[in-house]
Design an enzyme around this catalytic site. Structure first.
Site, short mmCIF file in Angstrom:
data_model
loop_
_atom_site.label_atom_id
_atom_site.label_comp_id
_atom_site.label_asym_id
_atom_site.label_seq_id
_atom_site.Cartn_x
_atom_site.Cartn_y
_atom_site.Cartn_z
N HIS A 4 -1.79 -8.86 2.21
CA HIS A 4 -1.47 -7.58 2.85
C HIS A 4 -2.59 -7.26 3.85
O HIS A 4 -2.90 -8.08 4.72
CB HIS A 4 -1.29 -6.54 1.74
N SER B 234 0.83 -1.22 0.00
CA SER B 234 0.00 0.00 0.00
C SER B 234 0.86 1.26 0.00
O SER B 234 0.53 2.25 -0.67
CB SER B 234 -0.95 0.01 1.20
N ASP C 40 -1.91 -8.15 11.84
CA ASP C 40 -3.27 -8.58 11.51
C ASP C 40 -3.76 -9.73 12.39
O ASP C 40 -4.95 -10.02 12.41
CB ASP C 40 -3.34 -9.00 10.04
N HIS D 24 6.00 -12.49 7.76
CA HIS D 24 6.18 -11.11 7.29
C HIS D 24 7.36 -11.06 6.32
O HIS D 24 8.33 -11.80 6.47
CB HIS D 24 6.44 -10.15 8.46
N ARG E 174 3.37 -4.26 16.80
CA ARG E 174 1.97 -3.82 16.65
C ARG E 174 1.03 -4.91 17.18
O ARG E 174 -0.04 -4.62 17.72
CB ARG E 174 1.66 -3.52 15.18
N1 CMX Z 1 1.47 -19.64 6.44
C1 CMX Z 1 1.92 -20.57 5.54
N2 CMX Z 1 2.96 -20.37 4.72
C2 CMX Z 1 3.61 -19.20 4.85
C3 CMX Z 1 3.25 -18.21 5.79
C4 CMX Z 1 2.12 -18.47 6.59
N3 CMX Z 1 1.66 -17.57 7.47
N4 CMX Z 1 4.09 -17.17 5.67
C5 CMX Z 1 4.96 -17.50 4.68
N5 CMX Z 1 4.67 -18.71 4.19
C6 CMX Z 1 5.30 -19.39 3.06
C7 CMX Z 1 5.15 -18.53 1.82
O1 CMX Z 1 3.87 -18.69 1.22
C8 CMX Z 1 6.29 -19.04 0.97
O2 CMX Z 1 5.89 -20.25 0.40
P1 CMX Z 1 6.34 -20.65 -1.10
O3 CMX Z 1 7.83 -20.74 -1.04
O4 CMX Z 1 5.67 -21.96 -1.32
O5 CMX Z 1 5.85 -19.55 -2.00
C9 CMX Z 1 7.37 -19.33 2.01
O6 CMX Z 1 6.69 -19.49 3.27
C10 CMX Z 1 8.39 -18.22 2.14
O7 CMX Z 1 7.74 -17.01 2.42
P2 CMX Z 1 8.47 -15.86 3.27
O8 CMX Z 1 9.68 -15.45 2.51
O9 CMX Z 1 8.61 -16.25 4.68
O10 CMX Z 1 7.36 -14.72 3.24
P3 CMX Z 1 7.05 -13.69 2.08
O11 CMX Z 1 7.91 -12.49 2.26
O12 CMX Z 1 7.05 -14.34 0.74
O13 CMX Z 1 5.53 -13.32 2.40
C11 CMX Z 1 3.70 -12.77 3.78
C12 CMX Z 1 5.18 -12.56 3.51
C13 CMX Z 1 3.22 -11.80 4.83
C14 CMX Z 1 2.91 -12.49 2.48
C15 CMX Z 1 3.49 -14.25 4.23
O14 CMX Z 1 4.15 -14.46 5.45
C16 CMX Z 1 2.03 -14.62 4.36
O15 CMX Z 1 1.40 -15.00 3.36
N6 CMX Z 1 1.44 -14.51 5.61
C17 CMX Z 1 0.04 -14.77 5.79
C18 CMX Z 1 -0.77 -13.57 5.30
C19 CMX Z 1 -0.59 -12.39 6.21
O16 CMX Z 1 -0.68 -12.48 7.42
N7 CMX Z 1 -0.37 -11.19 5.59
C20 CMX Z 1 -0.31 -9.94 6.34
C21 CMX Z 1 1.08 -9.33 6.43
C22 CMX Z 1 1.05 -8.01 7.16
C23 CMX Z 1 0.37 -6.95 6.36
O17 CMX Z 1 0.90 -6.58 5.29
O18 CMX Z 1 -0.71 -6.51 6.73
#
Ligand code: CMX
Length: 467
Positions: free
Chosen positions: A304, A274, A405, A350, A359
């Site tokens: 996000h 964002s 979140d 994250h 937070r």
């Molecule tokens: N549950 C399951 N798998 C997860 C995970 C979770 N909470 N967090 C990361 N992973 C997985 C990723 O999907 C990725 O898998 P692939 O290699 O198969 O694609 C792997 O672990 C590596 O990811 P990462 O490098 O640790 O995390 P990213 O930087 O790619 O993504 C985020 C970060 C936030 C998108 C991810 O942790 C996620 O999807 N979390 C759940 C959704 C969430 O809570 N989002 C809110 C974030 C805060 C915000 O912006 O508001």
């Protein structure tokens, strides 16, 4: 010519060599009675001179190298953005102008009837690098209340949306329509000089932030309640008024929760979707309304901001499936079922953070103080003790700890705001405070059109002599 423009012009040449204001969160300055606009105008030439001097001395220094994996991997870790309001440390979390969340809670002015910082003060801090006085914060509250009305055609536009249109789509639609009011767009069409961009941009950001509660309130009341929106109280703070238009201002604890919520969700440096989108779109000199609406469309993604809706939904489903008193073993199995079905555990992980998000901790402390015995909070606490271990064993995520979140939904539902689809709108109201402060600096510092370089896979293969 406005008073602030005059102030700006008269000090323009004199301020070139003053000290950096970036670490002056608590410094005393001889402008206690100044308005936010006057103070911002004073700081612009200082900051312009500081950046010019810094770039002259260090402009050719490297911030790092970029690997092929980073280009394919969502640009993680590439250092290529300037963001003045906050910097995120992977271990420690966010600092707003050098202040941690607990420091903000301690130092920023509070309402006489509350224990949490007023987001008006955070906006002042993000924009100026200075902790405002209670009087200055009161001035911002009054200004935002005075600017809060939305044009009738925007009200009608919201009223005509089907209830089934997601609240985030309605939010984005309304803000795009509000662009009709943009001072910057009008000034640009009339040929404003680039050195004066900051003035209509500042006006737009103040108007836009001020109008967010009325937009959010109207969406909420239309979709979930009777369509009647209470009027903004000119003597009250921004969070009280947000609670009022939603229909929750009778509960002073909820009002205080809004103060905390709006403060901590505001800014998380510049690379998140964002923030980066708002900054990127603004770099084309799209006005703050268009830029922020674009940022909100990114906030509406489930990876996000939308995660806060997903968290409560996922948690309630868990509760309905295995019960609120489920054992650790049952919860662990439920987690593995989620992971094995190819879904993420929302609220955990994250892109930058590698520890529990402060937070999250701030919201947990609020819960421990105000709703320690709420059964759903008990479940969220239990999940906090189980999920990191399961995600670690799963072995994929780089950060098994909760993000912001993971906690907001349980607080909102406790006070009766149970409509999960609406949660990201609240996140969006807060996010405006962070990204719009940065837009002011983007234009004040003459940040250029953003245009990084891209390559095709074929081009990269050729570059490295790959088959
Ligand atoms: N549950 C399951 N798998 C997860 C995970 C979770 N909470 N967090 C990361 N992973 C997985 C990723 O999907 C990725 O898998 P692939 O290699 O198969 O694609 C792997 O672990 C590596 O990811 P990462 O490098 O640790 O995390 P990213 O930087 O790619 O993504 C985020 C970060 C936030 C998108 C991810 O942790 C996620 O999807 N979390 C759940 C959704 C969430 O809570 N989002 C809110 C974030 C805060 C915000 O912006 O508001």
């Amino acid at each position: 010519m406005s008073a602030a423009v005059r102030a700006f012009s008269s000090i323009k040449g004199a301020a070139a060599h003053r000290a950096s204001f970036n670490k002056i969160a608590s410094r005393a300055y001889a402008s206690q009675a100044k308005s936010l606009k006057e103070r911002f105008a004073e700081l612009i030439p200082e900051k312009q001179a500081e950046v010019k001097e810094f770039r002259k001395a260090y402009g050719s220094k490297a911030l790092g190298e970029v690997t092929v994996d980073q280009a394919y991997g969502g640009m993680r870790g590439i250092k290529g953005l300037i963001w003045e309001g906050s910097v995120l440390d992977p271990e420690e979390g966010i600092r707003f102008r050098g202040l941690t969340i607990p420091e903000c809670q301690q130092k920023l002015p509070k309402a006489h009837d509350g224990g949490e910082p007023l987001p008006e003060g955070l906006y002042w801090l993000l924009l100026t690098g200075e902790v405002p006085t209670a009087e200055q914060v009161k001035g911002v509250s009054a200004e935002w209340a005075a600017r809060s009305a939305i044009p009738s055609f925007v009200e009608e536009l919201i009223d005509r949306c089907p209830k089934t249109l997601h609240p985030m789509s309605q939010f984005s639609l309304a803000i795009n329509a509000l662009q009709h009011e943009s001072h910057f767009a009008k000034a640009y069409a009339e040929g404003i000089h680039k050195s004066n961009y900051w003035d209509p941009i500042f006006e737009d950001t103040m108007d836009l932030i001020a109008k967010l509660p009325n937009i959010a309130g109207r969406i909420y009341r239309n979709v979930y309640k009777d369509g009647k929106v209470a009027s903004i109280d000119m003597d009250k703070d921004y969070s009280h008024n947000l609670a009022k238009v939603l229909g929750f201002s009778d509960n002073s604890e909820f009002v205080d929760l809004m103060r905390l919520y709006l403060t901590i969700h505001s800014d998380h440096e510049g690379g998140n979707v964002s923030a980066h989108t708002t900054h990127l779109v603004g770099s084309a000199l799209s006005d703050p309304y268009l830029s922020f609406a674009a940022g909100l469309n990114g906030l509406a993604g489930p990876l996000h901001g939308l995660a806060n809706q997903e968290v409560l939904r996922w948690t309630l489903k868990l509760k309905d499936t295995i019960g609120i008193d489920a054992s650790d073993e049952q919860i662990t199995k439920y987690l593995w079922d989620t992971l094995n079905s190819g879904q993420v555990v929302p609220g955990y992980g994250h892109a930058v953070l590698r520890k529990t998000d402060p937070r999250y901790t701030a919201q947990r402390e609020f819960a421990l103080k105000h709703l320690p015995d709420d059964p759903l909070f008990g479940l969220v606490s239990k999940l906090y003790h189980i999920i990191p271990g399961v995600l670690t064993e799963h072995g994929k995520t780089k950060n098994p700890w909760p993000n912001v979140d993971a906690h907001s939904g349980v607080l909102l539902q406790y006070y009766g705001l149970v409509e999960q689809d609406f949660y990201t709108v609240l996140f969006g109201v807060s996010r405006g405070i962070g990204v719009l402060a940065q837009i002011c600096w983007d234009r004040a510092l003459g940040m250029p059109l953003e245009r990084p370089k891209s390559y095709s896979t074929a081009y990269l293969k050729k570059m490295f002599g790959a088959n």
